[in-house]
Design a protein around this motif. Structure first.
Motif, PDB file in Angstrom:
ATOM      1  N   ARG A  11       0.829  -1.211   0.000  1.00 65.82           N
ATOM      2  CA  ARG A  11       0.000   0.000   0.000  1.00 65.82           C
ATOM      3  C   ARG A  11       0.859   1.255   0.000  1.00 65.82           C
ATOM      4  O   ARG A  11       0.505   2.268  -0.631  1.00 65.82           O
ATOM      5  CB  ARG A  11      -0.932  -0.014   1.204  1.00 65.82           C
ATOM      6  CG  ARG A  11      -2.093  -0.995   1.046  1.00 65.82           C
ATOM      7  CD  ARG A  11      -2.981  -1.005   2.270  1.00 65.82           C
ATOM      8  NE  ARG A  11      -4.151  -1.843   2.065  1.00 65.82           N
ATOM      9  CZ  ARG A  11      -4.828  -2.432   3.034  1.00 65.82           C
ATOM     10  NH1 ARG A  11      -4.431  -2.298   4.293  1.00 65.82           N
ATOM     11  NH2 ARG A  11      -5.893  -3.161   2.760  1.00 65.82           N
ATOM     12  N   ALA A  12       1.989   1.203   0.688  1.00 64.82           N
ATOM     13  CA  ALA A  12       2.892   2.358   0.697  1.00 64.82           C
ATOM     14  C   ALA A  12       3.441   2.620  -0.701  1.00 64.82           C
ATOM     15  O   ALA A  12       3.568   3.779  -1.128  1.00 64.82           O
ATOM     16  CB  ALA A  12       4.030   2.130   1.695  1.00 64.82           C
TER      17      ALA A  12
ATOM     18  N   LYS B 147       1.926   1.758  -3.502  1.00 67.21           N
ATOM     19  CA  LYS B 147       0.778   2.253  -4.264  1.00 67.21           C
ATOM     20  C   LYS B 147       0.582   3.755  -4.025  1.00 67.21           C
ATOM     21  O   LYS B 147       0.407   4.531  -4.970  1.00 67.21           O
ATOM     22  CB  LYS B 147      -0.470   1.470  -3.857  1.00 67.21           C
ATOM     23  CG  LYS B 147      -1.799   2.030  -4.341  1.00 67.21           C
ATOM     24  CD  LYS B 147      -1.992   1.886  -5.833  1.00 67.21           C
ATOM     25  CE  LYS B 147      -3.431   2.252  -6.220  1.00 67.21           C
ATOM     26  NZ  LYS B 147      -3.613   2.282  -7.688  1.00 67.21           N
ATOM     27  N   ARG B 148       0.628   4.183  -2.764  1.00 65.05           N
ATOM     28  CA  ARG B 148       0.435   5.612  -2.452  1.00 65.05           C
ATOM     29  C   ARG B 148       1.552   6.465  -3.050  1.00 65.05           C
ATOM     30  O   ARG B 148       1.316   7.582  -3.516  1.00 65.05           O
ATOM     31  CB  ARG B 148       0.383   5.820  -0.942  1.00 65.05           C
ATOM     32  CG  ARG B 148      -0.918   5.373  -0.291  1.00 65.05           C
ATOM     33  CD  ARG B 148      -1.015   5.896   1.129  1.00 65.05           C
ATOM     34  NE  ARG B 148       0.056   5.392   1.982  1.00 65.05           N
ATOM     35  CZ  ARG B 148      -0.007   4.279   2.697  1.00 65.05           C
ATOM     36  NH1 ARG B 148      -1.124   3.549   2.663  1.00 65.05           N
ATOM     37  NH2 ARG B 148       1.000   3.893   3.451  1.00 65.05           N
ATOM     38  N   ALA B 149       2.767   5.942  -3.047  1.00 60.86           N
ATOM     39  CA  ALA B 149       3.898   6.705  -3.574  1.00 60.86           C
ATOM     40  C   ALA B 149       3.789   6.906  -5.080  1.00 60.86           C
ATOM     41  O   ALA B 149       4.097   7.981  -5.599  1.00 60.86           O
ATOM     42  CB  ALA B 149       5.206   6.000  -3.228  1.00 60.86           C
TER      43      ALA B 149
ATOM     44  N   GLU C 187      -7.777   0.020   4.138  1.00 60.77           N
ATOM     45  CA  GLU C 187      -6.943   0.249   5.327  1.00 60.77           C
ATOM     46  C   GLU C 187      -7.810   0.581   6.535  1.00 60.77           C
ATOM     47  O   GLU C 187      -8.873   1.180   6.406  1.00 60.77           O
ATOM     48  CB  GLU C 187      -5.963   1.385   5.056  1.00 60.77           C
ATOM     49  CG  GLU C 187      -4.905   1.008   4.031  1.00 60.77           C
ATOM     50  CD  GLU C 187      -3.888   2.111   3.860  1.00 60.77           C
ATOM     51  OE1 GLU C 187      -2.862   2.074   4.563  1.00 60.77           O
ATOM     52  OE2 GLU C 187      -4.096   2.994   3.038  1.00 60.77           O
TER      53      GLU C 187
ATOM     54  N   ASP D 172       0.919   6.311  -7.000  1.00 64.15           N
ATOM     55  CA  ASP D 172      -0.422   6.717  -7.434  1.00 64.15           C
ATOM     56  C   ASP D 172      -1.143   7.392  -6.273  1.00 64.15           C
ATOM     57  O   ASP D 172      -2.110   6.867  -5.726  1.00 64.15           O
ATOM     58  CB  ASP D 172      -1.201   5.473  -7.904  1.00 64.15           C
ATOM     59  CG  ASP D 172      -2.600   5.797  -8.417  1.00 64.15           C
ATOM     60  OD1 ASP D 172      -2.871   6.977  -8.711  1.00 64.15           O
ATOM     61  OD2 ASP D 172      -3.421   4.862  -8.501  1.00 64.15           O
ATOM     62  N   PRO D 173      -0.666   8.570  -5.856  1.00 61.65           N
ATOM     63  CA  PRO D 173      -1.206   9.196  -4.643  1.00 61.65           C
ATOM     64  C   PRO D 173      -2.687   9.534  -4.734  1.00 61.65           C
ATOM     65  O   PRO D 173      -3.373   9.575  -3.708  1.00 61.65           O
ATOM     66  CB  PRO D 173      -0.347  10.456  -4.475  1.00 61.65           C
ATOM     67  CG  PRO D 173       0.271  10.699  -5.817  1.00 61.65           C
ATOM     68  CD  PRO D 173       0.437   9.353  -6.434  1.00 61.65           C
ATOM     69  N   GLU D 174      -3.204   9.770  -5.936  1.00 61.70           N
ATOM     70  CA  GLU D 174      -4.623  10.077  -6.080  1.00 61.70           C
ATOM     71  C   GLU D 174      -5.483   8.823  -6.208  1.00 61.70           C
ATOM     72  O   GLU D 174      -6.709   8.909  -6.223  1.00 61.70           O
ATOM     73  CB  GLU D 174      -4.850  10.974  -7.312  1.00 61.70           C
ATOM     74  CG  GLU D 174      -4.025  12.251  -7.320  1.00 61.70           C
ATOM     75  CD  GLU D 174      -4.303  13.112  -6.105  1.00 61.70           C
ATOM     76  OE1 GLU D 174      -5.477  13.190  -5.703  1.00 61.70           O
ATOM     77  OE2 GLU D 174      -3.345  13.694  -5.556  1.00 61.70           O
ATOM     78  N   GLY D 175      -4.839   7.672  -6.330  1.00 57.01           N
ATOM     79  CA  GLY D 175      -5.575   6.412  -6.411  1.00 57.01           C
ATOM     80  C   GLY D 175      -6.422   6.259  -7.651  1.00 57.01           C
ATOM     81  O   GLY D 175      -7.502   5.662  -7.609  1.00 57.01           O
TER      82      GLY D 175
ATOM     83  N   ASP E  45      -6.097  -1.894  -2.611  1.00 50.07           N
ATOM     84  CA  ASP E  45      -6.784  -0.604  -2.576  1.00 50.07           C
ATOM     85  C   ASP E  45      -6.713  -0.009  -1.175  1.00 50.07           C
ATOM     86  O   ASP E  45      -7.044  -0.662  -0.181  1.00 50.07           O
ATOM     87  CB  ASP E  45      -8.245  -0.792  -2.985  1.00 50.07           C
ATOM     88  CG  ASP E  45      -8.973   0.529  -3.118  1.00 50.07           C
ATOM     89  OD1 ASP E  45      -8.313   1.541  -3.419  1.00 50.07           O
ATOM     90  OD2 ASP E  45     -10.203   0.541  -2.929  1.00 50.07           O
ATOM     91  N   SER E  46      -6.275   1.247  -1.075  1.00 52.31           N
ATOM     92  CA  SER E  46      -6.089   1.889   0.233  1.00 52.31           C
ATOM     93  C   SER E  46      -7.398   2.059   0.979  1.00 52.31           C
ATOM     94  O   SER E  46      -7.396   2.285   2.194  1.00 52.31           O
ATOM     95  CB  SER E  46      -5.412   3.256   0.059  1.00 52.31           C
ATOM     96  OG  SER E  46      -6.201   4.095  -0.756  1.00 52.31           O
TER      97      SER E  46
END
Length: 483
Positions: free
Chosen positions: A460-461, A463-465, A483, A467-470, A479-480
């Motif tokens: 997830r980290a 993914k956020r780095a 969480e 694709d920060p907007e998801g 998928d964040s």
């Protein structure tokens, strides 16, 4: 006339985005529900809804242009190849119900990028045994070109999937026992990132220790970290000779033990496929074959003709010791037809029952536990009363179960869900994985957490780095929102 207007759900940004895309890519944007529906789902049983729009890309620039526009509008985007996935990895997900009215939106607020038009073979180098292709190229299109050079690309599933999709799901298939999965056969990628920038990873060298292994970060990421548009592939020589033997056994356990023993003593298996009695019966009915309806192995050996006879004799000795019931040597002219019969296992299973659908899933376990895992799963199927044939790439410990379920029968589906969960827990208890090759998609997200409770936060980290907007393939893999 159904859906003659562009999406009119009050989202001006979505309608404006479609106008932007139509100006940038004229004639290649679809937006009516009737036109987008066929592109909005894969072969799985998982939920989907018609996408807001579909962009038919033909170049990396097309993909980058689309992603940049979607990023600016805050609209999610999903890449799609041939749609042969089995875990909803390319599905446009239905929206959430309105909290007041409870009404679910009829359209998914997502843009699909359809990659089948990216079907050019960009380069073939016989001397280095590599090639570069666009993501929409299929193996059936590539291999005739390679055959002129005595080469082949054999990684991936039996279905004629796109090579980009195969890399995105880290596909495997019948040849993996000898040639490896997509992970071992991809050397470099061109990837469009979440902001529309383009990154090139890896290269053509046979090995490299230059920095992070970005190529294999994207291989298997299912379009959640970036969209693969070009691939540099490792090629292998076409073998001089091949043999195919169909072996019948009194039980799945006996058949699995044969493969285990072959691997232990060094029989050079090219393919080793196990089918249980139910699956063989389905194949006989669907493909008009006459195999003995019991646990069966399809075993292929390949290599130099002078060495195959000795390999085949070793296989025969091991099969005899396991109590083989019947041995059928397939004529070389018929080998491809027999392999097509194996690849048609899923439609054959569904044909066993009218007015039905299939829920296909897979697990993979260490070879030493394969026989026990399959045998216990068979017993579970029998006690549940469900129809669920088994087939597997037993050379690498991977097997598939296909529930054949009555349309609209929620009680039966719940029984299948319970058996599925027990199968996953069983595989994990043996040190296995929740998916050997189908991927995670939307269907196995909770299973991934069970398998890698400390690893998913790291995923997830990442993914956020990246694709920060998801916006890349939301609701899939890690998928964040979970969480």
């Amino acid at each position: 006339m159904e859906d003659v207007q562009k999406p009119a759900d009050g989202e001006d940004d979505l309608r404006g985005l479609i106008d932007v895309l139509e100006r940038a890519l004229p004639g290649r944007v679809l937006w009516s529900a009737a036109d987008t529906s066929d592109y909005s789902h894969d072969r799985s049983h998982h939920a989907w809804a018609p996408a807001a729009a579909v962009v038919r890309a033909t170049t990396t620039d097309d993909v980058a242009t689309t992603v940049r526009a979607c990023h600016a509008a805050g609209v999610p985007v999903i890449a799609r190849g041939t749609g042969t996935g089995l875990e909803g990895g390319a599905n446009a997900l239905p929206g959430d119900a309105d909290p007041v009215t409870g009404v679910v939106p009829p359209r998914s607020r997502v843009v699909i990028i359809e990659l089948r038009g990216m079907n050019r073979i960009l380069r073939v180098d016989p001397d280095s045994a590599d090639a570069t292709v666009e993501a929409g190229v299929r193996r059936s299109e590539l291999n005739p070109v390679l055959a002129a050079h005595g080469l082949q690309f054999v990684a991936g599933p039996g279905v004629d999937a796109s090579i980009g999709g195969m890399a995105a799901t880290r596909a495997s298939g019948t040849n993996a026992v000898k040639y490896g999965t997509m992970a071992e056969n991809v050397r470099g990628l061109t990837v469009v990132m979440a902001d529309g920038s383009v990154v090139r990873t890896g290269g053509r060298a046979r090995k490299s220790s230059a920095g992070y292994d970005l190529t294999h970060l994207f291989v298997g990421s299912e379009g959640t970290l970036g969209i693969i548009t070009e691939l540099t592939l490792r090629l292998t020589p076409i073998p001089e000779a091949r043999t195919l033997t169909v072996l019948s056994f009194p039980s799945v356990e006996a058949a699995a033990r044969v493969v285990q023993r072959c691997l232990q003593v060094g029989v050079d298996l090219a393919r080793a496929e196990l089918l249980d009695a139910v699956q063989i019966a389905a194949i006989n009915a669907y493909s008009h074959t006459g195999f003995r309806e019991t646990s069966t192995l399809f075993v292929e050996l390949s290599g130099e003709a002078r060495t195959l006879e000795g390999q085949a004799l070793r296989l025969d000795v091991i099969a005899d010791a396991a109590g083989v019931l019947e041995r059928r040597k397939i004529d070389p002219a018929d080998q491809e037809r027999v392999w097509q019969v194996r690849h048609d296992a899923l439609p054959a299973a569904q044909a066993l029952r009218p007015d039905s659908y299939t829920w296909s899933t897979d697990v993979c376990v260490p070879i030493a536990h394969l026989a026990q895992c399959i045998t216990e799963t068979q017993a579970d199927i029998e006690s549940s009363g469900l129809l669920a044939p088994i087939a597997g790439h037993v050379g690498d410990g991977n097997f598939h179960l296909a529930f054949v379920l009555a349309n609209g029968d929620d009680v039966e589906r719940q029984r299948a869900a319970g058996l599925y969960r027990r199968m996953i827990r069983r595989a994990l208890s043996f040190g296995g994985t929740c998916s050997g090759e189908h991927g995670i998609g939307e269907g196995k997200m909770s299973d991934l957490i069970d398998e890698h409770p400390t690893g998913v936060p790291v995923m997830r980290a990442i993914k956020r780095a990246l694709d920060p907007e998801g916006i890349l393939n939301p609701g899939k893999m890690v998928d964040s929102a979970g969480e």
